[in-house]
Structures are given as C-alpha cells and as structure tokens.
Design a protein around this motif. Structure first.
Motif, mmCIF file in Angstrom:
data_model
loop_
_atom_site.group_PDB
_atom_site.id
_atom_site.type_symbol
_atom_site.label_atom_id
_atom_site.label_comp_id
_atom_site.label_asym_id
_atom_site.label_seq_id
_atom_site.Cartn_x
_atom_site.Cartn_y
_atom_site.Cartn_z
ATOM 1 N N UNK A 70 -10.913 2.349 5.871
ATOM 2 C CA UNK A 70 -11.969 1.798 5.007
ATOM 3 C C UNK A 70 -11.461 0.641 4.144
ATOM 4 N N UNK A 71 -10.144 0.487 4.046
ATOM 5 C CA UNK A 71 -9.577 -0.611 3.264
ATOM 6 C C UNK A 71 -9.739 -1.915 4.055
ATOM 7 N N UNK A 72 -10.077 -2.983 3.356
ATOM 8 C CA UNK A 72 -10.331 -4.246 4.062
ATOM 9 C C UNK A 72 -9.317 -5.330 3.727
ATOM 10 N N UNK A 73 -8.101 -4.924 3.396
ATOM 11 C CA UNK A 73 -7.041 -5.877 3.076
ATOM 12 C C UNK A 73 -5.920 -5.742 4.101
ATOM 13 N N UNK A 74 -5.058 -6.734 4.137
ATOM 14 C CA UNK A 74 -3.831 -6.681 4.930
ATOM 15 C C UNK A 74 -2.666 -6.565 3.951
ATOM 16 N N UNK A 75 -1.634 -5.839 4.365
ATOM 17 C CA UNK A 75 -0.493 -5.576 3.489
ATOM 18 C C UNK A 75 0.800 -6.063 4.133
ATOM 19 N N UNK A 76 1.729 -6.469 3.270
ATOM 20 C CA UNK A 76 3.066 -6.854 3.717
ATOM 21 C C UNK A 76 3.927 -5.628 3.957
ATOM 22 N N UNK A 77 3.646 -4.565 3.202
ATOM 23 C CA UNK A 77 4.447 -3.348 3.258
ATOM 24 C C UNK A 77 3.545 -2.152 2.994
ATOM 25 N N UNK A 78 3.660 -1.141 3.852
ATOM 26 C CA UNK A 78 2.986 0.136 3.618
ATOM 27 C C UNK A 78 4.079 1.192 3.543
ATOM 28 N N UNK A 79 4.033 1.981 2.469
ATOM 29 C CA UNK A 79 5.067 2.976 2.192
ATOM 30 C C UNK A 79 4.405 4.336 2.010
ATOM 31 N N UNK A 80 5.079 5.369 2.460
ATOM 32 C CA UNK A 80 4.623 6.727 2.186
ATOM 33 C C UNK A 80 5.842 7.605 1.934
ATOM 34 N N UNK A 119 0.862 -1.178 0.000
ATOM 35 C CA UNK A 119 0.000 0.000 0.000
ATOM 36 C C UNK A 119 0.896 1.224 0.000
ATOM 37 N N UNK A 120 0.661 2.145 -0.945
ATOM 38 C CA UNK A 120 1.420 3.395 -1.052
ATOM 39 C C UNK A 120 0.507 4.544 -0.635
ATOM 40 N N UNK A 121 0.810 5.165 0.500
ATOM 41 C CA UNK A 121 0.013 6.273 1.029
ATOM 42 C C UNK A 121 0.480 7.585 0.422
ATOM 43 N N UNK A 122 -0.422 8.293 -0.257
ATOM 44 C CA UNK A 122 -0.040 9.531 -0.920
ATOM 45 C C UNK A 122 0.805 9.245 -2.135
ATOM 46 N N UNK A 123 0.318 8.368 -3.002
ATOM 47 C CA UNK A 123 1.117 7.841 -4.124
ATOM 48 C C UNK A 123 1.425 8.861 -5.207
ATOM 49 N N UNK A 124 0.728 10.002 -5.219
ATOM 50 C CA UNK A 124 1.013 11.027 -6.216
ATOM 51 C C UNK A 124 0.903 10.509 -7.633
ATOM 52 N N UNK A 134 -2.485 2.212 10.069
ATOM 53 C CA UNK A 134 -1.437 1.448 9.389
ATOM 54 C C UNK A 134 -1.205 0.139 10.132
ATOM 55 N N UNK A 135 -1.105 0.219 11.431
ATOM 56 C CA UNK A 135 -0.902 -0.978 12.261
ATOM 57 C C UNK A 135 -1.986 -2.018 11.973
ATOM 58 N N UNK A 136 -3.225 -1.573 11.877
ATOM 59 C CA UNK A 136 -4.346 -2.491 11.627
ATOM 60 C C UNK A 136 -4.328 -3.086 10.222
ATOM 61 N N UNK A 137 -3.687 -2.411 9.283
ATOM 62 C CA UNK A 137 -3.649 -2.889 7.895
ATOM 63 C C UNK A 137 -2.445 -3.772 7.589
ATOM 64 N N UNK A 138 -1.458 -3.773 8.470
ATOM 65 C CA UNK A 138 -0.264 -4.589 8.239
ATOM 66 C C UNK A 138 -0.513 -6.033 8.668
ATOM 67 N N UNK A 139 0.027 -6.963 7.892
ATOM 68 C CA UNK A 139 -0.024 -8.352 8.349
ATOM 69 C C UNK A 139 0.961 -8.508 9.505
ATOM 70 N N UNK A 158 8.136 -1.811 12.066
ATOM 71 C CA UNK A 158 7.844 -3.228 11.891
ATOM 72 C C UNK A 158 7.012 -3.732 13.061
ATOM 73 N N UNK A 159 6.833 -5.015 13.152
ATOM 74 C CA UNK A 159 5.933 -5.596 14.130
ATOM 75 C C UNK A 159 6.553 -5.886 15.483
ATOM 76 N N UNK A 160 7.792 -5.503 15.760
ATOM 77 C CA UNK A 160 8.423 -5.995 16.988
ATOM 78 C C UNK A 160 8.860 -4.967 18.012
ATOM 79 N N UNK A 161 9.090 -3.739 17.715
ATOM 80 C CA UNK A 161 9.568 -2.775 18.691
ATOM 81 C C UNK A 161 10.740 -1.973 18.172
ATOM 82 N N UNK A 162 11.248 -1.026 18.969
ATOM 83 C CA UNK A 162 12.300 -0.119 18.521
ATOM 84 C C UNK A 162 13.679 -0.780 18.507
#
Length: 185
Positions: A103-113, A48-53, A130-135, A174-178
């Motif tokens: 409103x998106x109902x998919x899960x993504x491997x990568x979200x980029x902006x 998912x590309x946020x603000x893909x221009x 974003x957290x809710x949309x990431x696998x 990512x899914x694990x912490x800083x």
C-alpha cells in the motif's frame, strides 16, 4: 488471514517491556551491532523499517544521516512508545502490517527489518513487496530470530546470546544477485 500481533496483548507486552528494560540482552549486545555493520552509509537515504517496534533504529538511522525514515509496525502499543521516545521531524511511524507494505507508494534506498520477519506467514510475498518498493540500487537488510535464542529459560544470558549470534541469520538483499552467502536482489 489475520496478522500476528501479540504485542498488543497487555500481558505479553508487559513481559516484553521487562525484557527490553534489561540492558544485557541479545538485541543490544549482538543483533543491533551486527545488523548495523551490514548497512551502507546512510547519508541522504530514504529508509523503510519493517516492524520498527519502539522506533529506536529509526532514530539511529536519522542520527547517521538518513534523509527520511518510515517505520511501520502492526502494534499500536509499540508505535505509541516509538512516537513518545523516538520521534523526529523526518520520521513517520505508520500502523501497517509488514504483509501490507504494497500500500506504500514510495521507493526506498534501504529497507531494514530487525527481528520481525519471523512473525510473517508468507515470507515470499513480503520479499516481492520489498522488491517493488526498492529503488534500482536499493538494499534490503534484515535479521531473523533464531529459535535457539528463545528456547532457554534458565542460565547465563550472555552465553545464550553468544550462541544466538553464532547461529542467527542476517541477510542483505540488493539489486544484482547472490554473492558471498548474502542474498542479492
């Protein structure tokens, strides 16, 4: 609250297009290479590309092996160019504000902006969405506009771009912490 959308203002958009036509700009010289250096192997990923221009990154994701890419942008003018210049069978371009990605109902491997989140007023809500949309092992990688890049009106653009890269933020979540100065989910 209305979403910020200066790109559909005709005068602003014409000025933006002139900047984009210049191949010596900070986006091309520094931001894109830095952002792409943080991305994982893209083969078979759903992105998912946020603000893909204009959709250039979406097309590059596909070129690098992404299985499916969804690019969203609030600007109809940007999406018109994206569809004309950067379409592919496995790219969908949607007219959705970043703030409304829930409103998106998919899960993504990568979200980029890339240089879009500085337009968002409620960054925390966007990060929660974003957290809710990431696998489970998904990544969120984004770049953030630095005000130093846009405050100069004269002088050497390459020198300004170099200063920009020394002070800009590129964050990987990512899914694990800083770890190592990177945000992790």
């Amino acid at each position: 609250m209305s979403k910020q959308n200066v790109y559909d203002n005709e005068v602003f958009f014409e000025g933006y297009q002139k900047i984009r036509e210049n191949k010596v700009n900070a986006n091309i010289l520094f931001e894109k290479p830095a952002l792409f250096s943080l991305l994982p192997e893209l083969k078979d990923l759903k992105i998912l590309d946020l603000g893909c221009g204009y959709g250039e990154n979406c097309k590059e994701f596909v070129k690098r092996g992404a299985a499916k890419v969804t690019g969203i942008d609030l600007s109809k003018k940007m999406l018109r160019i994206a569809r004309l210049e950067n379409s592919a069978p496995n790219i969908d371009f949607l007219n959705i504000p970043i703030e409304d990605i829930s409103c998106l109902d998919e899960k993504y491997d990568l979200i980029v902006s890339s240089l879009a989140l500085h337009y968002v007023q409620d960054f925390d809500s966007v990060c929660k969405n974003v957290h809710n949309l990431l696998n489970e092992k998904g990544l969120f990688v984004f770049s953030q506009e630095n005000p130093l890049n846009t405050c100069f009106t004269k002088g050497d653009r390459r020198a300004r771009a170099k200063r920009y890269m020394q002070t800009s933020q590129i964050i990987r979540l990512t899914a694990k912490g800083a770890q190592s100065g990177l945000w992790m989910k």
